[in-house]
Enzyme design. Sequence first.
Site, PDB file in Angstrom:
ATOM      1  N   SER A  17      46.373  33.042  31.733  1.00  0.00           N
ATOM      2  CA  SER A  17      46.863  31.735  31.353  1.00  0.00           C
ATOM      3  C   SER A  17      46.007  30.589  30.897  1.00  0.00           C
ATOM      4  O   SER A  17      44.933  30.414  31.475  1.00  0.00           O
ATOM      5  CB  SER A  17      47.681  31.316  32.274  1.00  0.00           C
ATOM      6  OG  SER A  17      48.681  32.059  32.859  1.00  0.00           O
TER       7      SER A  17
HETATM    8  N1  SAM Z   1      47.464  34.792  36.418  1.00  0.00           N
HETATM    9  C1  SAM Z   1      47.002  35.623  35.471  1.00  0.00           C
HETATM   10  C2  SAM Z   1      45.367  35.138  35.220  1.00  0.00           C
HETATM   11  O1  SAM Z   1      45.092  34.316  36.072  1.00  0.00           O
HETATM   12  O2  SAM Z   1      44.651  35.935  34.763  1.00  0.00           O
HETATM   13  C3  SAM Z   1      47.744  35.489  34.251  1.00  0.00           C
HETATM   14  C4  SAM Z   1      48.645  36.620  34.112  1.00  0.00           C
HETATM   15  S1  SAM Z   1      49.188  37.287  32.806  1.00  0.00           S
HETATM   16  C5  SAM Z   1      49.892  35.861  31.893  1.00  0.00           C
HETATM   17  C6  SAM Z   1      50.862  38.036  33.486  1.00  0.00           C
HETATM   18  C7  SAM Z   1      50.459  39.193  34.230  1.00  0.00           C
HETATM   19  O3  SAM Z   1      51.730  39.711  34.837  1.00  0.00           O
HETATM   20  C8  SAM Z   1      49.725  40.379  33.559  1.00  0.00           C
HETATM   21  O4  SAM Z   1      48.724  40.658  34.098  1.00  0.00           O
HETATM   22  C9  SAM Z   1      50.896  41.416  33.399  1.00  0.00           C
HETATM   23  O5  SAM Z   1      50.513  42.870  33.665  1.00  0.00           O
HETATM   24  C10 SAM Z   1      51.586  41.081  34.759  1.00  0.00           C
HETATM   25  N2  SAM Z   1      53.100  41.552  35.128  1.00  0.00           N
HETATM   26  C11 SAM Z   1      54.117  41.823  34.504  1.00  0.00           C
HETATM   27  N3  SAM Z   1      55.021  42.123  34.977  1.00  0.00           N
HETATM   28  C12 SAM Z   1      54.673  42.453  36.416  1.00  0.00           C
HETATM   29  C13 SAM Z   1      55.412  42.923  37.628  1.00  0.00           C
HETATM   30  N4  SAM Z   1      56.568  43.393  37.540  1.00  0.00           N
HETATM   31  N5  SAM Z   1      54.263  43.026  38.689  1.00  0.00           N
HETATM   32  C14 SAM Z   1      53.280  42.592  38.500  1.00  0.00           C
HETATM   33  N6  SAM Z   1      52.581  42.153  37.620  1.00  0.00           N
HETATM   34  C15 SAM Z   1      53.270  42.135  36.453  1.00  0.00           C
END
Ligand code: SAM
Length: 216
Positions: free
Chosen positions: A61
């Site tokens: 993000s």
């Molecule tokens: N907070 C993260 C960082 O600092 O890098 C950014 C995260 S990215 C915007 C969103 C993440 O949510 C992705 O890595 C994706 O694989 C994960 N994601 C999507 N659906 C999910 C789920 N049901 N459970 C866990 N992770 C999930």
Amino acid sequence: MDPYEEKRRRMVERLREELNISDKVARAMMKVPRHLFVPKNYEREAYVDTPLPIGFGQTISAPHMVAIMCELLDLKEGEKVLEVGGGSGYHCAVVAEIVGKKGKVIAIERIPELAERARQVLKLLGYDNVKIVVGDGTKGYPEDAPYDKIYVTASAPDVPKPLLDQLKPGGRMVIPIGRYEQYLYIVDKDEKGNVRKRIWGPVRFVLLVGEYGFKD
Ligand code: SAM
């Protein structure tokens, strides 16, 4: 000597000017080396205020979004926090700085390779108040529940019921909701268990995929 310290300082100063972020969030963001959480070929862009690719179609993000979510969560020292969507591990490192050694951050990530990479960087940096779990975060993580705070870093169709159940009375959740048009919500659960949901504003996130999320 950290070659990116000056760039990081300028990024945090800009966030302070533009968003009026608190000292504790600014201090945490000054401590966490974002360039170590992005792929090598994006290292030089790590202190530009933008999301960056981290592989598998996912992103780290933008720093302003990390700062805003930390502020909205009103994090305090010693709190136990659940992150859904651990990604690179950067956001949870910032939260870990704020809750401190007496606090704990549990981050769930559905892509095992991202979780492993995040684990390695966090270990290298000595974050022992962080646990990265592989799984479907829409179901929460009952093993460590209840949580003082929960935040979700991918956009959901609605607030997943298991996350609400795992939030402490008096706790707060911050979560983006929507597929094409997305809004960041603040969800408060009062001491009696009543839930109040309000919109903070429009945002742009990758989708939350899972049992209580989107179906891909
Ligand atoms: N907070 C993260 C960082 O600092 O890098 C950014 C995260 S990215 C915007 C969103 C993440 O949510 C992705 O890595 C994706 O694989 C994960 N994601 C999507 N659906 C999910 C789920 N049901 N459970 C866990 N992770 C999930």
